[in-house]
Design a protein around this motif. Sequence first.
Motif, short mmCIF file in Angstrom:
data_model
loop_
_atom_site.label_atom_id
_atom_site.label_comp_id
_atom_site.label_asym_id
_atom_site.label_seq_id
_atom_site.Cartn_x
_atom_site.Cartn_y
_atom_site.Cartn_z
N GLY A 47 0.82 -1.19 0.00
CA GLY A 47 0.00 0.00 0.00
C GLY A 47 0.85 1.25 0.00
N VAL A 53 2.14 4.44 2.15
CA VAL A 53 2.36 4.81 3.55
C VAL A 53 3.35 5.97 3.60
CG1 VAL A 53 4.21 3.13 3.86
CG2 VAL A 53 2.88 3.88 5.85
N GLN A 54 3.24 6.78 4.62
CA GLN A 54 4.19 7.87 4.79
C GLN A 54 5.49 7.34 5.39
OE1 GLN A 54 2.19 10.89 7.16
NE2 GLN A 54 1.54 11.97 5.31
N GLY A 76 6.23 5.07 8.63
CA GLY A 76 5.10 4.19 8.88
C GLY A 76 5.47 2.72 8.79
N SER A 77 4.44 1.88 8.90
CA SER A 77 4.63 0.42 8.92
C SER A 77 3.65 -0.27 7.98
CB SER A 77 4.43 -0.13 10.34
OG SER A 77 5.36 0.41 11.24
N LEU A 78 4.05 -1.40 7.50
CA LEU A 78 3.19 -2.29 6.72
C LEU A 78 3.56 -3.73 7.06
CD1 LEU A 78 3.17 -0.73 3.13
CD2 LEU A 78 1.21 -0.90 4.67
N ASN A 88 8.84 -1.80 9.42
CA ASN A 88 8.70 -0.61 10.26
C ASN A 88 9.67 0.46 9.83
OD1 ASN A 88 6.82 -2.05 11.87
ND2 ASN A 88 8.45 -2.85 13.18
N THR A 119 10.40 1.92 -1.41
CA THR A 119 9.38 1.82 -2.45
C THR A 119 9.79 0.80 -3.51
OG1 THR A 119 8.60 4.08 -2.12
CG2 THR A 119 8.19 3.08 -4.28
N VAL A 146 4.59 -1.55 -2.69
CA VAL A 146 4.78 -0.73 -1.49
C VAL A 146 5.31 0.62 -1.94
CG1 VAL A 146 6.12 -0.45 0.62
CG2 VAL A 146 5.19 -2.70 0.02
N VAL A 148 6.29 4.39 -0.41
CA VAL A 148 6.54 5.19 0.79
C VAL A 148 6.76 6.64 0.37
CG1 VAL A 148 7.93 5.44 2.87
CG2 VAL A 148 7.62 3.17 1.83
#
Length: 116
Positions: free
Chosen positions: A9, A11-12, A15-17, A85, A92, A112, A114
């Motif tokens: 996804g 995310v800034q 952040g975490s995924l 994390n 990315t 992903v 970022v």
Amino acid sequence: VQPVESGGGLVQAGGSLRLSCTFSGAITSVFNSYIMGWYRQAPGKQRELVATATRLKSTNYADSVKGRFTIDRDNARKRLYLQMNSLKPEDTAVYYCNSETGDFSWGQGTQVTVSS
């Protein structure tokens, strides 16, 4: 056998995924006989191996993700996970799972992204 990756996804930074991967078409004993890993491929770059886990959950990481990413595997369910994390824009990429030596077919991957 083609894995199915999910969990990516946008995310800034910071952040975490958590990524997941399922090898539902594999025989459990076959899955467990391999060192499994997560790879990523950023635009214009070669695919790189970022984390591996043995059946007994001994892990290894690329220097670029060490201390930020954690790989785990569920041997009974033939699943692989990657907790990410403190994400950075340079993380990315499209993330893939496979054995350490790429023995299985490649899945579609999960994107992903970022943002800074």
